[in-house]
Design a protein around this motif. Structure first.
Motif, PDB file in Angstrom:
ATOM      1  N   GLU A 183      38.727  36.135  55.637  1.00 21.79           N
ATOM      2  CA  GLU A 183      37.303  36.354  55.907  1.00 21.79           C
ATOM      3  C   GLU A 183      36.877  35.469  57.079  1.00 21.79           C
ATOM      4  O   GLU A 183      37.554  34.496  57.422  1.00 21.79           O
ATOM      5  N   GLU A 184      35.727  35.780  57.678  1.00 16.99           N
ATOM      6  CA  GLU A 184      35.256  34.994  58.818  1.00 16.99           C
ATOM      7  C   GLU A 184      34.556  33.730  58.340  1.00 16.99           C
ATOM      8  O   GLU A 184      33.684  33.772  57.474  1.00 16.99           O
ATOM      9  N   ILE A 185      34.942  32.611  58.914  1.00 21.56           N
ATOM     10  CA  ILE A 185      34.374  31.312  58.565  1.00 21.56           C
ATOM     11  C   ILE A 185      33.524  30.816  59.728  1.00 21.56           C
ATOM     12  O   ILE A 185      34.001  30.723  60.866  1.00 21.56           O
ATOM     13  N   ASN A 206      42.443  33.023  63.932  1.00 23.87           N
ATOM     14  CA  ASN A 206      41.550  34.170  63.758  1.00 23.87           C
ATOM     15  C   ASN A 206      40.534  33.895  62.640  1.00 23.87           C
ATOM     16  O   ASN A 206      40.854  33.280  61.632  1.00 23.87           O
ATOM     17  N   GLY A 207      39.317  34.391  62.860  1.00 23.69           N
ATOM     18  CA  GLY A 207      38.302  34.294  61.816  1.00 23.69           C
ATOM     19  C   GLY A 207      37.484  33.028  61.841  1.00 23.69           C
ATOM     20  O   GLY A 207      36.712  32.776  60.915  1.00 23.69           O
ATOM     21  N   ILE A 208      37.621  32.218  62.884  1.00 20.59           N
ATOM     22  CA  ILE A 208      36.845  30.981  62.997  1.00 20.59           C
ATOM     23  C   ILE A 208      35.801  31.133  64.101  1.00 20.59           C
ATOM     24  O   ILE A 208      36.133  31.465  65.241  1.00 20.59           O
ATOM     25  N   ALA A 226      40.187  30.530  56.224  1.00 21.46           N
ATOM     26  CA  ALA A 226      40.297  31.687  57.114  1.00 21.46           C
ATOM     27  C   ALA A 226      41.700  32.276  57.043  1.00 21.46           C
ATOM     28  O   ALA A 226      41.886  33.497  57.019  1.00 21.46           O
ATOM     29  N   LYS A 227      42.692  31.406  57.010  1.00 23.65           N
ATOM     30  CA  LYS A 227      44.081  31.863  56.930  1.00 23.65           C
ATOM     31  C   LYS A 227      44.403  32.465  55.562  1.00 23.65           C
ATOM     32  O   LYS A 227      45.110  33.480  55.459  1.00 23.65           O
ATOM     33  N   GLY A 250      37.918  24.912  56.211  1.00 24.24           N
ATOM     34  CA  GLY A 250      37.493  26.207  56.725  1.00 24.24           C
ATOM     35  C   GLY A 250      38.627  26.956  57.394  1.00 24.24           C
ATOM     36  O   GLY A 250      38.778  28.176  57.217  1.00 24.24           O
ATOM     37  N   VAL A 251      39.446  26.236  58.143  1.00 26.70           N
ATOM     38  CA  VAL A 251      40.612  26.853  58.793  1.00 26.70           C
ATOM     39  C   VAL A 251      41.597  27.359  57.744  1.00 26.70           C
ATOM     40  O   VAL A 251      42.117  28.481  57.835  1.00 26.70           O
ATOM     41  N   LYS A 259      31.183  36.876  55.927  1.00 28.26           N
ATOM     42  CA  LYS A 259      31.037  35.645  56.696  1.00 28.26           C
ATOM     43  C   LYS A 259      30.544  34.527  55.784  1.00 28.26           C
ATOM     44  O   LYS A 259      29.510  34.660  55.135  1.00 28.26           O
TER      45      LYS A 259
END
Length: 338
Positions: free
Chosen positions: A30-32, A54-56, A25-26, A21-22, A2
């Motif tokens: 990993e999780e942002i 996903n991941g945001i 994530a793509k 951040g987006v 994260k």
């Protein structure tokens, strides 16, 4: 993993850090954690068509650290600011690293207060990468510590060497001590004492110390890590950036003089684009605060979305590298008995 992003920090906040951040994530899977004013974050995510990415994760922080706030006290005065909340996430183990383009002083102060320094490290150092002949050179320190001791400089050398090896992939990175001459007799007392310590570490096989380097040697690529106090480092960094912009402008004027020179520019355009790319800070992402017990990446104040994406990449690489653990294991070689 994260990675927390302070989305309210920087000249282009909150749009650039959110979009970056987006993108991260793509790109990295990993999780942002987007930390800031949630209404603004959700509005921008909706406008960008990124609500379902996903991941945001959005984490609300109502306050903002202003560039005019006192760096030493702002996080105590604004505990609900995006920077403070993001740092607390790292401190509490809810995030692995932080990326921020906010106030350098506030980020350093907050990182030291909340995330702490690695045990035995006296001061954290800002370590940006600069273009040089043949690649890049890391400058340690570039502004975090305007007044230094011999021990600080010794530690900066080890921190820079470990980062260059573990994260930049440089085998046996060359360490240079920034000085006003290449001879070992040059410099003030602190520089002479540091030279002796770095030479001793070199002879023990712990550092690849190549001696003193002058200001002209650093962009010439004569070392991989240039060690200096934060005052000299910041002046060097800003001078090189300023000269690069000046030269680029002057070269452009030459090509724009008349029709013939404009045609010549078209023939040189690929080379000119490559020249500009050398100084593209967005491609680097940011500069780490070496010596902090968790990865803290300081993005440039004017960072674009691409810069934030690359700063997240840096944070991920730093987290995975094991460098912080390696520093802890070698701290005995980095301290001076008093």
């Amino acid at each position: 993993m994260k990675i927390a992003i302070d989305v309210m920090g920087g000249d282009n906040a909150p749009l650039a850090p959110i979009c970056g951040g987006v993108m991260a994530a793509k790109a990295y899977g990993e999780e942002i954690l987007l930390v800031g004013q949630q209404d603004a974050i959700h509005r921008i995510l909706k406008e960008q068509g990124a609500e379902g990415v996903n991941g945001i994760t959005v984490i609300h922080a109502p306050d903002v650290v202003d560039m005019h706030d006192d760096p030493a006290t702002v996080l105590r005065q604004k505990p609900e600011s995006s920077m403070a909340v993001a740092l607390k996430l790292v401190k509490d183990g809810k995030a692995d690293a932080i990326v921020s383009a906010g106030s350098t002083g506030a980020l350093l102060s907050g990182a030291t207060l909340l995330c702490k320094r690695i045990k035995g490290i006296r001061r954290a150092a800002l370590a940006p990468l600069m273009p040089c002949a043949g690649g890049q050179v890391m400058l340690v320190d570039a502004g975090a510590n305007t007044e230094c001791t011999t021990e600080y400089l010794l530690q900066f050398a080890f921190l820079g060497s470990l980062y260059a090896e573990k994260i930049l992939g440089i085998q046996s990175p060359r360490i240079g001590l920034v000085n006003n001459g290449s001879e070992d007799s040059k410099g003030d007392t602190m520089r002479k004492e540091t030279y002796a310590l770095l030479k001793e570490a070199h002879e023990a096989g712990r550092l690849n110390f190549v001696g003193n380097v002058e200001g002209t040697d650093v962009p010439a690529g004569k070392c991989d890590v240039a060690v200096c106090d934060g005052f000299a480092g910041n002046v060097m960094l800003k001078t090189i950036e300023g000269v690069a912009k000046f030269m680029a402008g002057e070269i452009k004027k030459v090509f724009m003089r008349n029709a013939a020179t404009k045609l010549a520019y078209q023939a040189c355009k690929k080379g000119m684009d490559e020249f500009r790319e050398l100084f593209n800070q967005d491609a680097i992402g940011g500069a780490p605060f070496l010596g902090i017990a968790h990865p803290v990446i300081k993005a440039h104040g004017s960072s674009s979305d691409v810069a934030f994406m690359n700063a997240v990449r840096q944070a991920i690489a730093y987290t995975k590298s094991g460098m912080i653990e390696t520093v802890s294991q070698n701290i005995d070689h980095m301290t001076i008995s008093h």
